[in-house]
Design a protein around this motif. Sequence first.
Motif, PDB file in Angstrom:
ATOM      1  N   THR A 201      40.571  43.823  31.398  1.00  0.00           N
ATOM      2  CA  THR A 201      41.557  42.741  31.339  1.00  0.00           C
ATOM      3  C   THR A 201      42.983  43.261  31.448  1.00  0.00           C
ATOM      4  O   THR A 201      43.798  42.754  32.238  1.00  0.00           O
ATOM      5  CB  THR A 201      41.400  41.943  30.038  1.00  0.00           C
ATOM      6  N   GLU A 202      43.321  44.268  30.651  1.00  0.00           N
ATOM      7  CA  GLU A 202      44.692  44.765  30.640  1.00  0.00           C
ATOM      8  C   GLU A 202      45.068  45.409  31.970  1.00  0.00           C
ATOM      9  O   GLU A 202      46.186  45.231  32.456  1.00  0.00           O
ATOM     10  CB  GLU A 202      44.867  45.768  29.494  1.00  0.00           C
ATOM     11  N   MET A 203      44.147  46.136  32.553  1.00  0.00           N
ATOM     12  CA  MET A 203      44.417  46.787  33.832  1.00  0.00           C
ATOM     13  C   MET A 203      44.642  45.754  34.928  1.00  0.00           C
ATOM     14  O   MET A 203      45.573  45.877  35.730  1.00  0.00           O
ATOM     15  CB  MET A 203      43.248  47.711  34.190  1.00  0.00           C
ATOM     16  N   ILE A 204      43.809  44.741  34.963  1.00  0.00           N
ATOM     17  CA  ILE A 204      43.948  43.699  35.984  1.00  0.00           C
ATOM     18  C   ILE A 204      45.237  42.916  35.776  1.00  0.00           C
ATOM     19  O   ILE A 204      45.945  42.581  36.734  1.00  0.00           O
ATOM     20  CB  ILE A 204      42.721  42.776  35.972  1.00  0.00           C
ATOM     21  N   ALA A 205      45.576  42.642  34.521  1.00  0.00           N
ATOM     22  CA  ALA A 205      46.793  41.876  34.224  1.00  0.00           C
ATOM     23  C   ALA A 205      48.049  42.606  34.683  1.00  0.00           C
ATOM     24  O   ALA A 205      49.061  41.975  35.008  1.00  0.00           O
ATOM     25  CB  ALA A 205      46.877  41.583  32.725  1.00  0.00           C
ATOM     26  N   ALA A 206      47.992  43.945  34.724  1.00  0.00           N
ATOM     27  CA  ALA A 206      49.156  44.742  35.096  1.00  0.00           C
ATOM     28  C   ALA A 206      49.358  44.836  36.606  1.00  0.00           C
ATOM     29  O   ALA A 206      50.386  45.354  37.056  1.00  0.00           O
ATOM     30  CB  ALA A 206      49.036  46.147  34.512  1.00  0.00           C
ATOM     31  N   ALA A 207      48.393  44.340  37.388  1.00  0.00           N
ATOM     32  CA  ALA A 207      48.448  44.509  38.843  1.00  0.00           C
ATOM     33  C   ALA A 207      48.980  43.275  39.546  1.00  0.00           C
ATOM     34  O   ALA A 207      48.854  42.149  39.055  1.00  0.00           O
ATOM     35  CB  ALA A 207      47.049  44.836  39.370  1.00  0.00           C
ATOM     36  N   ASP A 208      49.548  43.492  40.732  1.00  0.00           N
ATOM     37  CA  ASP A 208      49.996  42.364  41.557  1.00  0.00           C
ATOM     38  C   ASP A 208      48.796  41.558  42.050  1.00  0.00           C
ATOM     39  O   ASP A 208      48.763  40.337  41.931  1.00  0.00           O
ATOM     40  CB  ASP A 208      50.807  42.864  42.755  1.00  0.00           C
ATOM     41  N   GLU A 209      47.836  42.257  42.631  1.00  0.00           N
ATOM     42  CA  GLU A 209      46.614  41.604  43.106  1.00  0.00           C
ATOM     43  C   GLU A 209      45.534  41.780  42.047  1.00  0.00           C
ATOM     44  O   GLU A 209      45.154  42.905  41.729  1.00  0.00           O
ATOM     45  CB  GLU A 209      46.160  42.207  44.431  1.00  0.00           C
ATOM     46  N   LYS A 210      45.068  40.669  41.508  1.00  0.00           N
ATOM     47  CA  LYS A 210      44.158  40.717  40.366  1.00  0.00           C
ATOM     48  C   LYS A 210      42.734  40.364  40.819  1.00  0.00           C
ATOM     49  O   LYS A 210      42.472  39.224  41.186  1.00  0.00           O
ATOM     50  CB  LYS A 210      44.633  39.750  39.280  1.00  0.00           C
ATOM     51  N   GLY A 211      41.870  41.352  40.781  1.00  0.00           N
ATOM     52  CA  GLY A 211      40.503  41.143  41.256  1.00  0.00           C
ATOM     53  C   GLY A 211      39.500  41.200  40.121  1.00  0.00           C
ATOM     54  O   GLY A 211      39.044  42.282  39.752  1.00  0.00           O
TER      55      GLY A 211
END
Length: 219
Positions: A201-211
């Motif tokens: 969750t935290e890693m995806i939230a930090a990205a521009d493109e969320k996969g």
Amino acid sequence: MSDMGNVKDFRQTPEPGVASGVPVVAFDFDGTLTIRDSFTSFLRWRAGPGGWALGLVKMAPAVAAYARDRDRGRIKAASVKEFLKGVSRAELEAEAERFADQVWSEFMRPDALKVWNDWGKRGAHRVIVTASPDTTVAPFARRLGAEGLIGTHLAFDSDDRITGGFDTPNCRGEEKMRRLRAAYGPDLHLTAAYGDTSGDTEMIAAADEKGFRVFTGRP
């Protein structure tokens, strides 16, 4: 040991950092690039049917504790102690290579591999960030041509044998972002991130493109 790894040997330390303007893309491994948990599959493959069944019986107290506290790091450490304690690093690395060779064609998600390769063609720095031990994921990372690998570190003694635990926290949740920032700097910008569980969750939230759970293909 650095969290930054090159494509030939993720135990070596290449030049730190990523060139300015190069997109950094993070991929979870288990369930994202693969169809199932790689570490459990590796332990089962290595132990064989009889050894696996016996090991699970011996792990009954740890399994019962997990049912109460849901501590993934603790149950994973218990499995390392039961199935890998005393194994040399060289032996583990050789077995991990054989495992990757045997399961690759039935293990990797084709749609995830397409996206992985597409980012590679665009010149991205692709890093696998996984709760599984980096030692057992490394053969897959090399085959993928990964630019980086971050995983949970197994603990080894002075004879380079597994002690039965880990020397880093379980690499999931906020620990994934902590390790990414330790590897790439506090101002890390993730262009994209892909994962499939709450541990991403935290890693995806930090990205521009969320996969999140975007890969469903099977070999």
